[in-house]
Design a protein around this motif. Sequence first.
Motif, PDB file in Angstrom:
ATOM      1  N   GLN A  37     -39.786  -0.056  58.748  1.00 10.54           N
ATOM      2  CA  GLN A  37     -38.836  -0.009  57.648  1.00 10.54           C
ATOM      3  C   GLN A  37     -37.721  -1.033  57.854  1.00 10.54           C
ATOM      4  O   GLN A  37     -37.303  -1.693  56.927  1.00 10.54           O
ATOM      5  N   VAL A  38     -37.256  -1.169  59.066  1.00 11.78           N
ATOM      6  CA  VAL A  38     -36.187  -2.106  59.351  1.00 11.78           C
ATOM      7  C   VAL A  38     -36.667  -3.531  59.124  1.00 11.78           C
ATOM      8  O   VAL A  38     -35.991  -4.338  58.518  1.00 11.78           O
ATOM      9  N   SER A  39     -37.876  -3.849  59.600  1.00 12.36           N
ATOM     10  CA  SER A  39     -38.369  -5.212  59.444  1.00 12.36           C
ATOM     11  C   SER A  39     -38.790  -5.508  58.012  1.00 12.36           C
ATOM     12  O   SER A  39     -38.924  -6.653  57.640  1.00 12.36           O
ATOM     13  N   ALA A  40     -38.981  -4.477  57.203  1.00 12.14           N
ATOM     14  CA  ALA A  40     -39.366  -4.700  55.822  1.00 12.14           C
ATOM     15  C   ALA A  40     -38.180  -5.171  54.978  1.00 12.14           C
ATOM     16  O   ALA A  40     -38.359  -5.701  53.901  1.00 12.14           O
ATOM     17  N   LYS A  41     -36.955  -4.993  55.475  1.00 13.23           N
ATOM     18  CA  LYS A  41     -35.785  -5.451  54.731  1.00 13.23           C
ATOM     19  C   LYS A  41     -35.738  -6.979  54.757  1.00 13.23           C
ATOM     20  O   LYS A  41     -36.015  -7.587  55.779  1.00 13.23           O
ATOM     21  N   PRO A  42     -35.351  -7.586  53.642  1.00 11.39           N
ATOM     22  CA  PRO A  42     -35.272  -9.053  53.635  1.00 11.39           C
ATOM     23  C   PRO A  42     -34.144  -9.532  54.558  1.00 11.39           C
ATOM     24  O   PRO A  42     -33.091  -8.905  54.636  1.00 11.39           O
ATOM     25  N   ASN A  43     -34.412 -10.634  55.251  1.00 11.27           N
ATOM     26  CA  ASN A  43     -33.379 -11.218  56.114  1.00 11.27           C
ATOM     27  C   ASN A  43     -32.369 -11.958  55.252  1.00 11.27           C
ATOM     28  O   ASN A  43     -32.732 -12.802  54.456  1.00 11.27           O
ATOM     29  N   LYS A  44     -31.110 -11.615  55.445  1.00  4.05           N
ATOM     30  CA  LYS A  44     -30.058 -12.329  54.737  1.00  4.05           C
ATOM     31  C   LYS A  44     -29.624 -13.497  55.595  1.00  4.05           C
ATOM     32  O   LYS A  44     -29.428 -13.341  56.798  1.00  4.05           O
ATOM     33  N   PRO A  45     -29.475 -14.674  54.984  1.00  3.22           N
ATOM     34  CA  PRO A  45     -29.003 -15.811  55.780  1.00  3.22           C
ATOM     35  C   PRO A  45     -27.559 -15.554  56.216  1.00  3.22           C
ATOM     36  O   PRO A  45     -26.799 -14.897  55.509  1.00  3.22           O
ATOM     37  N   PRO A  46     -27.192 -16.061  57.379  1.00  7.10           N
ATOM     38  CA  PRO A  46     -25.806 -15.849  57.820  1.00  7.10           C
ATOM     39  C   PRO A  46     -24.838 -16.543  56.873  1.00  7.10           C
ATOM     40  O   PRO A  46     -25.137 -17.596  56.321  1.00  7.10           O
ATOM     41  N   LYS A  47     -23.693 -15.914  56.697  1.00  5.53           N
ATOM     42  CA  LYS A  47     -22.679 -16.508  55.830  1.00  5.53           C
ATOM     43  C   LYS A  47     -22.116 -17.746  56.494  1.00  5.53           C
ATOM     44  O   LYS A  47     -21.810 -17.729  57.681  1.00  5.53           O
ATOM     45  N   PRO A  48     -22.002 -18.826  55.737  1.00  6.95           N
ATOM     46  CA  PRO A  48     -21.419 -20.036  56.334  1.00  6.95           C
ATOM     47  C   PRO A  48     -19.937 -19.810  56.631  1.00  6.95           C
ATOM     48  O   PRO A  48     -19.267 -19.054  55.936  1.00  6.95           O
ATOM     49  N   GLU A  49     -19.468 -20.470  57.680  1.00  8.68           N
ATOM     50  CA  GLU A  49     -18.051 -20.369  58.005  1.00  8.68           C
ATOM     51  C   GLU A  49     -17.250 -21.045  56.904  1.00  8.68           C
ATOM     52  O   GLU A  49     -17.668 -22.067  56.364  1.00  8.68           O
ATOM     53  N   PRO A  50     -16.097 -20.483  56.565  1.00  6.43           N
ATOM     54  CA  PRO A  50     -15.293 -21.132  55.524  1.00  6.43           C
ATOM     55  C   PRO A  50     -14.826 -22.508  55.974  1.00  6.43           C
ATOM     56  O   PRO A  50     -14.582 -22.753  57.148  1.00  6.43           O
ATOM     57  N   SER A  51     -14.722 -23.399  55.010  1.00  4.30           N
ATOM     58  CA  SER A  51     -14.266 -24.760  55.283  1.00  4.30           C
ATOM     59  C   SER A  51     -12.813 -24.732  55.728  1.00  4.30           C
ATOM     60  O   SER A  51     -12.009 -23.957  55.223  1.00  4.30           O
ATOM     61  N   LYS A  52     -12.481 -25.594  56.682  1.00  6.76           N
ATOM     62  CA  LYS A  52     -11.109 -25.692  57.177  1.00  6.76           C
ATOM     63  C   LYS A  52     -10.647 -27.145  57.029  1.00  6.76           C
ATOM     64  O   LYS A  52     -10.756 -27.932  57.956  1.00  6.76           O
ATOM     65  N   PRO A  53     -10.133 -27.495  55.843  1.00  6.87           N
ATOM     66  CA  PRO A  53      -9.716 -28.882  55.626  1.00  6.87           C
ATOM     67  C   PRO A  53      -8.446 -29.263  56.371  1.00  6.87           C
ATOM     68  O   PRO A  53      -8.202 -30.432  56.614  1.00  6.87           O
ATOM     69  N   GLY A  54      -7.611 -28.298  56.730  1.00  7.31           N
ATOM     70  CA  GLY A  54      -6.447 -28.577  57.552  1.00  7.31           C
ATOM     71  C   GLY A  54      -5.128 -28.672  56.812  1.00  7.31           C
ATOM     72  O   GLY A  54      -5.047 -28.536  55.595  1.00  7.31           O
ATOM     73  N   ILE A  55      -4.096 -28.914  57.607  1.00  6.25           N
ATOM     74  CA  ILE A  55      -2.723 -29.062  57.130  1.00  6.25           C
ATOM     75  C   ILE A  55      -2.278 -30.477  57.475  1.00  6.25           C
ATOM     76  O   ILE A  55      -2.380 -30.902  58.624  1.00  6.25           O
ATOM     77  N   LEU A  56      -1.787 -31.211  56.487  1.00  5.47           N
ATOM     78  CA  LEU A  56      -1.339 -32.585  56.699  1.00  5.47           C
ATOM     79  C   LEU A  56       0.178 -32.598  56.849  1.00  5.47           C
ATOM     80  O   LEU A  56       0.900 -32.103  55.974  1.00  5.47           O
ATOM     81  N   SER A  57       0.647 -33.165  57.969  1.00  7.52           N
ATOM     82  CA  SER A  57       2.080 -33.177  58.279  1.00  7.52           C
ATOM     83  C   SER A  57       2.494 -34.516  58.860  1.00  7.52           C
ATOM     84  O   SER A  57       1.719 -35.160  59.572  1.00  7.52           O
ATOM     85  N   LEU A  58       3.733 -34.887  58.584  1.00 11.36           N
ATOM     86  CA  LEU A  58       4.326 -36.024  59.285  1.00 11.36           C
ATOM     87  C   LEU A  58       4.478 -35.632  60.750  1.00 11.36           C
ATOM     88  O   LEU A  58       4.718 -34.460  61.067  1.00 11.36           O
ATOM     89  N   SER A  59       4.332 -36.594  61.640  1.00 14.34           N
ATOM     90  CA  SER A  59       4.391 -36.284  63.076  1.00 14.34           C
ATOM     91  C   SER A  59       5.804 -36.025  63.563  1.00 14.34           C
ATOM     92  O   SER A  59       5.998 -35.496  64.647  1.00 14.34           O
ATOM     93  N   SER A  60       6.810 -36.387  62.764  1.00 16.49           N
ATOM     94  CA  SER A  60       8.198 -36.196  63.168  1.00 16.49           C
ATOM     95  C   SER A  60       9.064 -36.002  61.925  1.00 16.49           C
ATOM     96  O   SER A  60       8.725 -36.473  60.842  1.00 16.49           O
ATOM     97  N   ILE A  61      10.183 -35.356  62.121  1.00 13.54           N
ATOM     98  CA  ILE A  61      11.140 -35.197  61.019  1.00 13.54           C
ATOM     99  C   ILE A  61      12.077 -36.400  60.935  1.00 13.54           C
ATOM    100  O   ILE A  61      12.740 -36.613  59.936  1.00 13.54           O
ATOM    101  N   ALA A  62      12.120 -37.213  62.020  1.00  8.81           N
ATOM    102  CA  ALA A  62      13.015 -38.380  62.049  1.00  8.81           C
ATOM    103  C   ALA A  62      12.351 -39.525  62.798  1.00  8.81           C
ATOM    104  O   ALA A  62      11.706 -39.319  63.829  1.00  8.81           O
ATOM    105  N   TYR A  63      12.513 -40.725  62.276  1.00 11.35           N
ATOM    106  CA  TYR A  63      12.027 -41.955  62.896  1.00 11.35           C
ATOM    107  C   TYR A  63      13.215 -42.898  63.044  1.00 11.35           C
ATOM    108  O   TYR A  63      14.131 -42.873  62.214  1.00 11.35           O
TER     109      TYR A  63
END
Length: 156
Positions: free
Chosen positions: A30-56
């Motif tokens: 019964q367990v093996s008769a269940k359809p295999n669900k593909p693993p959920k893809p990890e959410p995309s992490k595009p990131g945070i864009l920041s200046l490297s300093s507050i003063a130059y």
Amino acid sequence: MLRSSARRVKKVSFLFLAFCIAFLLAMPLQVSAKPNKPPKPEPSKPGILSLSSIAYVTKEGRDSVTITVIRAGGDDGTVSVNYCNCSKTATAGEDFGHVWNTLVFGDGEKVKSFTIPIVNDTKKEGEEGFIVYLKDVTGGATLGLSLAYVSIFDND
């Protein structure tokens, strides 16, 4: 009478045992008769864009000042951010070059830089400055530190 009761108990016990064995054997099917669900893809992490300093800080005798933008918290996909600068106490065209453009980070890229020209004039003046902005991110990224002050020290 005791014999027939004992036989009934043995018969019921045997049937119960047979039922349990059949149930346990059928369970993996019964367990093996269940359809295999593909693993959920990890959410995309595009990131945070920041200046490297507050003063130059720079001096009039230098050709330019380099501004660095860092992508943190993820580097998935292509993202972009617009940048520009504006006068504060320094004057665009007289003390520094006005810039506006777009930085594009490719998949996996974490650091980009751009330069701002510094004008070497002959006027005696104190410290002057201008502001650098980041704005209008794309690709799912977000803005972190988006404003910095650039100080120009006189060399005359």
